[in-house]
Design a protein around this motif. Sequence first.
Motif, short mmCIF file in Angstrom:
data_model
loop_
_atom_site.label_atom_id
_atom_site.label_comp_id
_atom_site.label_asym_id
_atom_site.label_seq_id
_atom_site.Cartn_x
_atom_site.Cartn_y
_atom_site.Cartn_z
N LYS A 153 17.12 36.35 13.33
CA LYS A 153 16.95 36.16 12.64
C LYS A 153 16.05 34.88 11.64
CE LYS A 153 20.95 34.43 10.39
NZ LYS A 153 22.24 34.27 10.06
N ILE A 154 16.45 33.32 12.65
CA ILE A 154 15.36 32.59 12.77
C ILE A 154 14.03 33.20 12.30
CG2 ILE A 154 14.32 30.20 13.17
CD1 ILE A 154 18.25 30.33 14.10
N ARG A 155 13.93 33.51 13.79
CA ARG A 155 12.18 34.03 13.65
C ARG A 155 11.45 35.28 12.48
NH1 ARG A 155 12.85 33.59 19.22
NH2 ARG A 155 13.78 34.90 20.01
N LYS A 156 12.66 35.79 11.96
CA LYS A 156 12.20 36.77 10.91
C LYS A 156 12.43 35.78 9.84
CE LYS A 156 13.77 40.69 8.73
NZ LYS A 156 14.13 40.40 7.24
N GLN A 173 4.58 23.25 1.35
CA GLN A 173 4.86 23.95 3.12
C GLN A 173 6.57 23.97 3.55
OE1 GLN A 173 1.90 24.78 5.69
NE2 GLN A 173 -0.06 23.91 5.10
N PRO A 174 6.80 24.83 3.61
CA PRO A 174 7.94 24.98 3.76
C PRO A 174 8.45 23.90 5.05
CG PRO A 174 7.34 27.14 4.74
CD PRO A 174 6.40 26.53 4.19
N SER A 175 9.95 23.29 4.81
CA SER A 175 9.71 22.81 6.11
C SER A 175 11.02 23.75 7.35
CB SER A 175 10.26 21.61 6.09
OG SER A 175 11.58 21.22 5.87
N ILE A 176 11.14 22.62 8.15
CA ILE A 176 11.81 23.41 9.30
C ILE A 176 14.08 23.22 8.85
CG2 ILE A 176 12.91 20.84 10.47
CD1 ILE A 176 13.55 22.19 12.63
N LYS A 177 14.18 21.97 7.48
CA LYS A 177 15.35 22.15 7.09
C LYS A 177 15.11 23.79 5.48
CE LYS A 177 16.08 17.48 7.31
NZ LYS A 177 16.34 16.01 6.26
N ASP A 178 14.21 23.58 5.19
CA ASP A 178 14.57 25.44 4.09
C ASP A 178 14.52 26.38 5.26
OD1 ASP A 178 13.07 23.47 1.94
OD2 ASP A 178 10.96 23.92 3.07
N ILE A 179 14.17 26.43 6.79
CA ILE A 179 13.97 27.79 7.39
C ILE A 179 15.98 27.55 8.29
CG2 ILE A 179 13.13 28.78 9.14
CD1 ILE A 179 11.06 28.87 7.32
N ALA A 180 16.32 26.59 7.51
CA ALA A 180 17.24 26.27 8.58
C ALA A 180 18.27 26.71 7.15
CB ALA A 180 18.06 24.86 8.71
N ARG A 181 18.13 26.80 6.14
CA ARG A 181 18.79 26.74 5.06
C ARG A 181 18.79 28.43 4.56
NH1 ARG A 181 16.20 24.88 0.46
NH2 ARG A 181 16.29 22.84 1.93
N LEU A 182 18.06 28.42 4.44
CA LEU A 182 17.92 30.05 4.81
C LEU A 182 18.48 30.97 5.70
CD1 LEU A 182 14.14 30.28 3.53
CD2 LEU A 182 15.69 30.95 1.63
N ALA A 183 18.23 30.24 6.65
CA ALA A 183 19.03 30.72 7.71
C ALA A 183 20.85 30.43 8.60
CB ALA A 183 17.82 30.73 8.88
N ARG A 184 21.32 29.62 7.49
CA ARG A 184 22.45 29.23 7.61
C ARG A 184 22.20 29.42 8.73
NH1 ARG A 184 24.21 30.70 2.51
NH2 ARG A 184 23.54 33.15 1.82
N VAL A 185 21.62 28.20 9.48
CA VAL A 185 22.05 27.09 10.74
C VAL A 185 21.53 25.39 10.29
CG1 VAL A 185 21.52 29.24 11.98
CG2 VAL A 185 19.67 28.13 11.53
N SER A 186 21.94 24.96 11.12
CA SER A 186 21.13 23.97 11.52
C SER A 186 19.61 23.31 11.96
CB SER A 186 22.02 22.57 11.99
OG SER A 186 21.75 23.29 13.48
#
Lengths: 357, 357
Positions: B58-61, B24-37
Amino acid sequence: MLNDDEGKAAGIADCGGIKRLPRQPSIKDIARLARVSHPTVSRALQNSPLVNPQTAAKIRKIADETGYRASAVARGLVTRRTRTIGLVVTTVADPFASEVVCGIEETANDHGYSVFLADSNADPVREKKVVQALAERRVDGILVTSSRVGALYLPLLKEMMVPIVLVNDQHPGEFVHSVMISNQEGMRAAAEHLIGLGHRRIAYLGDQLGYQSDVERRAGYQAALDAAGIAAMPELVVRGNGKAEAAMEAMEKLLALADPPTAVCCYNDMTALGAMRQMRVRGLRVPEDLSVVGFDDLFFASYTQPPLTTVRQPMRKMGKMAMESLLALMSGAESVAQIKVDAELIVRESTAEVKAG
Amino acid sequence: MLNDDEGKAAGIADCGGIKRLPRQPSIKDIARLARVSHPTVSRALQNSPLVNPQTAAKIRKIADETGYRASAVARGLVTRRTRTIGLVVTTVADPFASEVVCGIEETANDHGYSVFLADSNADPVREKKVVQALAERRVDGILVTSSRVGALYLPLLKEMMVPIVLVNDQHPGEFVHSVMISNQEGMRAAAEHLIGLGHRRIAYLGDQLGYQSDVERRAGYQAALDAAGIAAMPELVVRGNGKAEAAMEAMEKLLALADPPTAVCCYNDMTALGAMRQMRVRGLRVPEDLSVVGFDDLFFASYTQPPLTTVRQPMRKMGKMAMESLLALMSGAESVAQIKVDAELIVRESTAEVKAG
DNA sequence: TTGTAGGCGTTATCAT
DNA sequence: ATGATAACGCCTACAA
């Protein structure tokens, strides 16, 4: 006088020589008290052979005295396994479901698993919500009982990447693993029993259109009629919704027929309960005027008046089997994909020979 | 041909432009994809006003596309609240309990809580085990329904330092918070109803000795008799165990009396079910020969033959009230300690005027 | 408005 | 046989 009767106000209070913390003790607290490092505590409490028996004994003693319980949430985070399963059920307030749940719960506990109960109330929105909650909880597996709206959250379930086992689900084709009763064979046995008693005008009081178990039970009913050379009688097939109240209405239709049936196969016991009630209302006796068979063998089946002839489902056992199948899958093993359980006809007093003439 | 049909064998597979991870994706995976911390992701997903609406969108998307679900176990570790409750029940395969469970579950879900079902099967050893499991799971609160062995794990519960609310428990004195039906008033109303119908020889078919609710219901029965100036008839008080089968035996004793009762107050509906069955076995009619009242108003009460006069407990509502009380306690608020719910007499057809003579 | 750093309570992986 | 250290995935300061 100090107000420390709860051991909280003071932050730390003395209780029989052991320090009492305002929170549950952690592994580090135990380590400190035992004068060892926390990994040693972890090892000792898991009965690792790598730890000195005396040290282990001391640690266990302290853990016991302080009432220490290792946090399953912390463990779950690091091991990536929560030893938790999600149990999705339309409603536990249904005698069939609650028996299955009971079998599941017992088996789960025996294997160290805890069960999240997720009651959907047959509401699609709610069902989606509970499955999402299960995903967030990081359950290791999912059990679904008698779901009727499976298609809606099916994609969600797939996203979770955990094994899933269905019990008597209405959408079996969609998933690989399931435990099901032999609906067709069971209902066929019931219908054959009635035919053996001389009945020819046998009705089928079913569930809502489109549910798999209803389709199968009706097929069993039809197969028995066909085998006995009885022509199909479409007017004798009516529908309820699996509950007693709707069954009363459906039964009313059958009784209003110019040539009413002499026997009725009910989709389940709740349906039979309603059907029998409606007969009473109309002044008819069971089985003298009309024979009735149910399906499930719920607890009340032996206590209806007269006691209900029905097709027994070993509900707890089915729950147990489903859980065992899930346990196998969760441990990476294979498991029989489609488990079929035999139904058993239980003859009581709601069926009798058809009246002469 | 590559064997990547599950997206697992290859480690990372491409699914519609979004990377699919083997876990399952973690919060860091999402952060990386969204280019944020990752804290920004955390904030965005909690609808914090501190994050730029566009960034948040963008993050929610991305979270949506990847099927990201924040791990409740990680959150629980850091927040020290699991938003989880433990529900201890003797057995869910009991119509009363399952209705209460249903009310609890629904209310819990509405407030973002998940429910650990802990079925003790009335086995003290098991009950202790399940409560320990609940402690390890770090549940925020505990609900106990109809427990009969409370005293055994009572110290365990106290050790957990979480709020506890009991529903119709047999050991009310031990805990502060509970939701209970007005047993005495309810059964008194039932007995008065029978007295109003001219009955004088009224029996009480109770539960096992020593259970609080049985004591109270019997007291209500007795109070009605006393108020009507009817002398106590000890031979008319017998005991079952709350289930239908034992009720049959107890009823048999009453029927064997030289001067049998003309009416019987049953501890609960299951007991009434067994009692009525036994009357049938003996060729007696209800209510012509004997009036019967139950207690609970379970789903089958309207469908017995005849429909059962009984004292209704609003089971789901009681579950809801208990959960709401627990929610208050968990949020640090006060809550009414002892909630008493009114019982309501439902007159159906199992009671009638006493036979003349 | 965003990023960095730290810690929640475990288990796992190394050392020693 | 034991200890130091680093994750696990998230939230909450605090800093920028």
